[in-house]
Design an enzyme around this catalytic site. Sequence first.
Site, PDB file in Angstrom:
ATOM      1  N   ARG A  55      99.507   3.708  -6.673  1.00  0.00           N
ATOM      2  CA  ARG A  55      98.292   4.415  -6.261  1.00  0.00           C
ATOM      3  C   ARG A  55      97.079   4.122  -7.142  1.00  0.00           C
ATOM      4  NH1 ARG A  55      99.055   9.113  -3.593  1.00  0.00           N
ATOM      5  NH2 ARG A  55     101.098   9.238  -4.579  1.00  0.00           N
ATOM      6  N   CYS A  70      99.564  12.254  20.599  1.00  0.00           N
ATOM      7  CA  CYS A  70      99.887  13.502  21.285  1.00  0.00           C
ATOM      8  C   CYS A  70     100.609  14.410  20.291  1.00  0.00           C
ATOM      9  CB  CYS A  70     100.735  13.205  22.502  1.00  0.00           C
ATOM     10  SG  CYS A  70      99.949  12.012  23.584  1.00  0.00           S
ATOM     11  N   GLU A  71      99.958  14.681  19.199  1.00  0.00           N
ATOM     12  CA  GLU A  71     100.501  15.470  18.086  1.00  0.00           C
ATOM     13  C   GLU A  71      99.309  16.173  17.481  1.00  0.00           C
ATOM     14  OE1 GLU A  71     103.238  16.036  16.263  1.00  0.00           O
ATOM     15  OE2 GLU A  71     104.666  14.748  17.331  1.00  0.00           O
ATOM     16  N   TYR A 123     101.100  15.326   4.278  1.00  0.00           N
ATOM     17  CA  TYR A 123     101.010  16.198   3.102  1.00  0.00           C
ATOM     18  C   TYR A 123      99.796  17.112   3.135  1.00  0.00           C
ATOM     19  CZ  TYR A 123     103.439  12.046   1.092  1.00  0.00           C
ATOM     20  OH  TYR A 123     104.253  10.993   0.841  1.00  0.00           O
TER      21      TYR A 123
HETATM   22  C1  LIG Z   1     106.508   5.169  -5.651  1.00  0.00           C
HETATM   23  C2  LIG Z   1     106.948   4.642  -6.943  1.00  0.00           C
HETATM   24  C3  LIG Z   1     106.030   4.125  -7.857  1.00  0.00           C
HETATM   25  C4  LIG Z   1     104.549   4.147  -7.636  1.00  0.00           C
HETATM   26  O1  LIG Z   1     104.060   5.443  -7.578  1.00  0.00           O
HETATM   27  P1  LIG Z   1     102.481   5.702  -7.568  1.00  0.00           P
HETATM   28  O2  LIG Z   1     102.387   7.178  -7.362  1.00  0.00           O
HETATM   29  O3  LIG Z   1     101.938   4.938  -6.431  1.00  0.00           O
HETATM   30  O4  LIG Z   1     101.956   5.259  -8.870  1.00  0.00           O
HETATM   31  C5  LIG Z   1     106.520   3.562  -9.014  1.00  0.00           C
HETATM   32  N1  LIG Z   1     107.838   3.513  -9.287  1.00  0.00           N
HETATM   33  C6  LIG Z   1     108.762   4.005  -8.432  1.00  0.00           C
HETATM   34  C7  LIG Z   1     110.181   3.911  -8.770  1.00  0.00           C
HETATM   35  C8  LIG Z   1     108.349   4.602  -7.241  1.00  0.00           C
HETATM   36  O5  LIG Z   1     109.262   5.093  -6.397  1.00  0.00           O
END
Ligand SMILES: *Cc1c(COP(=O)(O)O)cnc(C)c1O
Length: 415
Positions: free
Chosen positions: A272, A338-339, A311
Amino acid sequence: MKTIPFTKENIENWSQQFPTPFYVYDEVGIRKCVTDLYKAFSWNKGFKEYFAVKATPTPAILRLLNSLGCGTDCASIPELVLSQKSGINGKNIIFTSNETTVDEYKAALECGAIINLDDITHIEFLEKIAPLPDTICCRYNPGKFNITNDIMGHLHDTKFGMTHEQILEAFAILKSKGVKHFGIHSMLASCSLVEEYYPRLAKKLFKFALEIKEKLDINVEFIDLSGGIGIPYKPTEEPVDIFAIGEGVRNVYEEIITPSGLEIALFTEMGRYITGPYGYLVTKALHYKHIYKEYIGVDASCCDLMRPAMYGAYHHITVMGKEDAETVGKFDVVGSLCENNDKFAVERELPQVDIGDYLTIHDAGAHGHSMGYNYNGKLRCAELMLKPDGNVQLIRRAQSIDDYFATLDIDPQFN
Ligand SMILES: *Cc1c(COP(=O)(O)O)cnc(C)c1O
């Protein structure tokens, strides 16, 4: 303040070739983010970011990240192949899976990825498939971990990782079976804007590394702080200061690890933080509806971005060309599924939206397109890369109706 690296006129030009909806990623933004991350951790020899492929599984993005020194974090065979097809191989991949199949472990071993075991029983599972690799990482779940105001404290309820005792036992077994290089991984937060998160996590793992040294005479060689660093989705939130985070981790490293004489490389697996703020979903207003509330119907749906529906996540929306216009009321911005949860915004203050206006949905670069799906027969939209020279490049074409039908059994008489 939420900014956008393109204008309404840009979208009008691009949409002649690429009809809305589409994603746009800002290469300049991603480059700066990764460069700053590496600067923030430049004090640590061996620091490496393993980008979580699930966030943005698009080869052009992975190639860009590879060129900046990143590897990948994968959890499935297609994610391994995406990495390899982006030039990322061997120990530049961490395979952090859970409920793993035999075929998935085989594929990960074949490409030489670092295997991150989610459970102690996976040692035996893995051994039945192939000789254990030289390097193994184990995923740690400490059971509880509170971080002020941002808690993923219910770790008793999360399926990931091994307990403290299990990690010690797993490392002892792995050592006895000839494994040479060890790492610890832990992910205890999601979308955390608390700058103390990494330092606190690092402190816990550094202390654990010393305990492992003392009890098992194993030098933990790398510690993977994983992902979980958040981004400000709301305009009222502030971004984290990655340099402060890097310094925070450095302080605990110098306090705990340096005196021990150990040398531990630090890894991250951010998703992210790396691409989230630098991806935008661009959609067009198709309809305006007034019943008990005001609705703006757009040509994207939660098949393109499901975070709000899934979420209740906030994604900021800019009406292009009306950046400075006064708001005129509250609107639900809705897609065509349709939700009734197919909404990008609920009762959002917006300026006057006219049919044909382009809306840019912010912070969609991670866990956005990748969570897309085909419900209601909706086809997946295209992804564009905004290059430093201001041109866009198509990096994933929109799905066609033939793509949709490619997996279906159709009676030839109707073909
Ligand atoms: C989803 C995930 C990430 C990345 O998470 P972010 O919130 O996008 O930083 C890193 N490592 C593992 C094992 C994950 O499942």
